[in-house]
Design an enzyme around this catalytic site. Structure first.
Site, mmCIF file in Angstrom:
data_model
loop_
_atom_site.group_PDB
_atom_site.id
_atom_site.type_symbol
_atom_site.label_atom_id
_atom_site.label_comp_id
_atom_site.label_asym_id
_atom_site.label_seq_id
_atom_site.Cartn_x
_atom_site.Cartn_y
_atom_site.Cartn_z
ATOM 1 N N ALA A 111 -1.816 13.900 30.536
ATOM 2 C CA ALA A 111 -0.592 13.428 29.878
ATOM 3 C C ALA A 111 -0.378 13.880 28.432
ATOM 4 O O ALA A 111 0.764 13.827 27.959
ATOM 5 C CB ALA A 111 -0.527 11.912 29.932
ATOM 6 N N ALA A 112 -1.424 14.283 27.694
ATOM 7 C CA ALA A 112 -1.213 14.569 26.268
ATOM 8 C C ALA A 112 -0.472 15.889 26.080
ATOM 9 O O ALA A 112 -0.671 16.806 26.872
ATOM 10 C CB ALA A 112 -2.568 14.638 25.551
ATOM 11 N N GLY A 114 2.246 13.955 25.653
ATOM 12 C CA GLY A 114 3.060 12.821 26.083
ATOM 13 C C GLY A 114 4.512 13.127 26.413
ATOM 14 O O GLY A 114 5.304 12.208 26.605
ATOM 15 N N GLY A 115 4.867 14.421 26.506
ATOM 16 C CA GLY A 115 6.257 14.765 26.824
ATOM 17 C C GLY A 115 6.693 14.136 28.146
ATOM 18 O O GLY A 115 7.692 13.408 28.213
ATOM 19 N N GLU A 134 -5.452 11.080 29.558
ATOM 20 C CA GLU A 134 -5.765 12.384 28.971
ATOM 21 C C GLU A 134 -7.279 12.507 28.844
ATOM 22 O O GLU A 134 -7.935 11.656 28.258
ATOM 23 C CB GLU A 134 -5.078 12.523 27.595
ATOM 24 C CG GLU A 134 -5.506 13.730 26.785
ATOM 25 C CD GLU A 134 -5.373 15.076 27.524
ATOM 26 O OE1 GLU A 134 -4.361 15.303 28.203
ATOM 27 O OE2 GLU A 134 -6.318 15.881 27.431
ATOM 28 N N ASP A 179 0.581 17.485 35.616
ATOM 29 C CA ASP A 179 1.038 18.627 34.814
ATOM 30 C C ASP A 179 -0.241 19.376 34.444
ATOM 31 O O ASP A 179 -0.851 19.111 33.405
ATOM 32 C CB ASP A 179 1.784 18.100 33.581
ATOM 33 C CG ASP A 179 2.472 19.203 32.820
ATOM 34 O OD1 ASP A 179 2.827 20.220 33.437
ATOM 35 O OD2 ASP A 179 2.661 19.045 31.598
ATOM 36 N N CYS A 232 2.765 25.584 33.601
ATOM 37 C CA CYS A 232 3.604 26.466 32.790
ATOM 38 C C CYS A 232 3.045 27.896 32.906
ATOM 39 O O CYS A 232 2.866 28.590 31.915
ATOM 40 C CB CYS A 232 3.696 25.995 31.348
ATOM 41 S SG CYS A 232 2.126 25.881 30.506
HETATM 42 N N1 SAM Z 1 1.889 16.617 30.437
HETATM 43 C C1 SAM Z 1 1.705 16.930 29.033
HETATM 44 C C2 SAM Z 1 3.033 16.814 28.338
HETATM 45 O O1 SAM Z 1 4.073 16.867 28.996
HETATM 46 O O2 SAM Z 1 3.047 16.599 27.111
HETATM 47 C C3 SAM Z 1 1.073 18.288 28.857
HETATM 48 C C4 SAM Z 1 -0.221 18.422 29.623
HETATM 49 S S1 SAM Z 1 -1.066 19.933 29.410
HETATM 50 C C5 SAM Z 1 -0.125 21.047 30.297
HETATM 51 C C6 SAM Z 1 -2.457 19.705 30.415
HETATM 52 C C7 SAM Z 1 -3.456 18.654 29.941
HETATM 53 O O3 SAM Z 1 -4.536 18.601 30.890
HETATM 54 C C8 SAM Z 1 -4.079 18.929 28.589
HETATM 55 O O4 SAM Z 1 -3.799 17.874 27.707
HETATM 56 C C9 SAM Z 1 -5.576 19.035 28.869
HETATM 57 O O5 SAM Z 1 -6.375 18.450 27.880
HETATM 58 C C10 SAM Z 1 -5.718 18.302 30.177
HETATM 59 N N2 SAM Z 1 -6.899 18.725 30.969
HETATM 60 C C11 SAM Z 1 -7.741 19.778 30.750
HETATM 61 N N3 SAM Z 1 -8.712 19.801 31.676
HETATM 62 C C12 SAM Z 1 -8.502 18.764 32.511
HETATM 63 C C13 SAM Z 1 -9.181 18.262 33.647
HETATM 64 N N4 SAM Z 1 -10.268 18.853 34.139
HETATM 65 N N5 SAM Z 1 -8.691 17.153 34.230
HETATM 66 C C14 SAM Z 1 -7.594 16.552 33.757
HETATM 67 N N6 SAM Z 1 -6.897 16.977 32.673
HETATM 68 C C15 SAM Z 1 -7.366 18.075 32.070
#
Ligand code: SAM
Length: 452
Positions: A111-112, A114-115, A134, A179, A232
């Site tokens: 989630a981080a 947080g969008g 997150e 995401d 993305c």
């Molecule tokens: N959804 C967020 C937004 O809209 O602001 C952006 C999320 S970003 C694309 C993907 C996130 O997955 C990152 O914050 C990252 O730290 C986290 N991540 C990395 N490895 C992961 C794992 N093994 N399991 C779950 N989350 C993970």
């Protein structure tokens, strides 16, 4: 932009005659930036549009507009009041696909910052439950800050691995957002360092990780629940490849069409050499849509357990007398719910969560405030969760006034000598923080980390 040769060859294979347009778009077009207004706050859209002027709408998101930070800045009082979120327009599409309804239990697994979580919370509008998770500790704090900024009261912010969450929340959620952490090819224009870090091998590593994340997400979905998977990146192994993995592994998962996102490009089985029809999934290509690269697939689960405990909300035996004293003197209404104390910090757990034992929790619902020497000091989160009509004292200033500037700089403000006690401060009627009035001055309680 120095695109890697293997990336170019793969994109040429995918796009055929369109490839030159694609490369030109990456080289020439400006990066698309956007803001999303938080519709759950009454009047937010009108206020933001009034402050920003005419903005073009994002076609796939009713709350989204094209705008960059020269139009609206992060220092604007409306930003601190949680009226809008800076979000790349393509990133607004996934939550739109999920059809979140009030009272849903929603999980944002990655989630981080947080969008998508705040977008989901906008649809819930204070009802149901949002678990925003997150895995990265530092990033989970940024997530919690954004949840706070929008005055979201029904969210649990956790810092867990997907596996540990799945053990706790099997069959629990109506809607899940995955995401996924990905190779970020869609962000090449925005973050050029992503180009130098990229390799075809890296896309495969991401895909393997995303299968594990997807496994956990499917476990947490209740029978009849829906899950959106997004990335993305253009890399098919992370996009259609994961969708194919989910459909092959879980016979009770089906790919759903996303009818109201028909303006986006379809997914394509050929990209992964699969005979399966992936045209229900959506892709965003910067030469075809006004947005950075994105992939979205929507699934529904037909079978599985429903792991939801239908427990009544009960007031936990927490000492909330100092809070009740503050409430009597400051608010107009009583706030009920599951209160919990962590040390001196008082929280109200969101509905649907009766215990957080054993979870790494960053924010256990609404942070009400802190007990200091037997007295209750309200939190900034509580100010943002309240509206001026819900408090006994409020000082409202125009967003562009000297007083608002001074407040956001942390300065003391003059006020009516009869005003005494905790006072909500608002910008054009939107809550922004606390002050404490005494003897004709308002002591500033706008958090130091937010001061301009
Ligand atoms: N959804 C967020 C937004 O809209 O602001 C952006 C999320 S970003 C694309 C993907 C996130 O997955 C990152 O914050 C990252 O730290 C986290 N991540 C990395 N490895 C992961 C794992 N093994 N399991 C779950 N989350 C993970």
């Amino acid at each position: 932009m120095n695109l890697p040769q293997t990336f170019k060859i793969r994109m040429k294979n995918m796009l055929g005659q369109e490839y030159d347009d694609f490369e030109r778009a990456l080289e020439e077009k400006d990066i698309f930036s956007g803001v999303r207004v938080f519709r759950a706050k009454n009047g937010a859209r009108e206020a933001v549009l009034h402050a920003a002027g005419e903005l073009s709408p994002v076609p796939w998101c009713g709350a989204g507009y094209y705008a960059d930070k020269s139009v609206l800045s992060g220092k604007h009082p409306y930003h601190a009041a949680g009226l809008f979120y800076f979000q790349e327009p393509s990133a607004m599409a996934a939550v739109e696909a999920l059809d979140i309804q009030k009272h849903d239990y929603v999980l944002d697994l990655c989630a981080a910052p947080g969008g998508k979580a705040t977008q989901a919370a906008d649809y819930l509008s204070g009802t149901g439950l949002l678990v925003a998770n997150e895995i990265d500790r530092r990033r989970s704090f940024a997530l919690a800050e954004n949840i706070e900024r929008f005055g979201i009261t029904n969210a649990l912010v956790t810092n867990e691995t997907p596996e540990r969450l799945a053990e706790r929340f099997e069959g629990f959620f109506d809607k899940i957002i995955v995401d996924a952490p990905c190779s970020g090819e869609g962000m090449f224009r925005k973050e050029p360092q992503a180009v130098s870090q990229w390799s075809e091998e890296y896309t495969r590593v991401c895909a393997e990780r995303d299968k594990e994340i997807a496994d956990c997400a499917v476990r947490m979905l209740r029978a009849g629940g829906k899950m959106v998977y997004s990335t993305c990146t253009f890399a098919p192994c992370e996009d259609e490849g994961i969708a194919e993995y989910i459909l092959n592994t879980y016979m009770d998962m089906t790919l759903l069409p996303i009818s109201h996102l028909s303006m986006l490009s379809p997914g394509c089985g050929d990209y992964i050499g699969s005979p399966r029809d992936f045209s229900a999934a959506r892709r965003i290509f910067p030469h075809k849509q006004n947005g950075e690269g994105h992939f979205i697939a929507l699934f529904e689960k037909s079978g599985g357990v429903c792991g939801r405990e239908k427990k009544d909300i009960r007031e936990l035996k927490t000492d909330i007398l100092p809070y009740r004293e503050f409430e009597k003197n400051t608010l107009k209404n009583i706030i009920n719910g599951n209160f919990v104390l962590f040390g001196d910090e008082l929280y109200r757990l969101p509905n649907g969560i009766n215990s957080i034992d054993g979870l790494r929790v960053v924010r256990a619902g609404l942070h009400m405030g802190t007990y200091k020497k037997g007295r209750f000091e309200p939190s900034h989160a509580l100010a943002l969760a309240l509206s001026p009509t819900g408090v006994q004292r409020c000082l409202d200033f125009p967003h562009n006034s000297i007083e608002m500037q001074k407040y956001m700089r942390g300065e003391i403000l003059p006020c009516d000598a009869v005003l005494s006690g905790w006072t909500l401060v608002s910008a054009d009627g939107f809550s922004i923080g606390w002050g404490k009035a005494s003897g004709g001055t308002l002591k500033n309680h706008f958090p130091k980390y937010l001061r301009i």
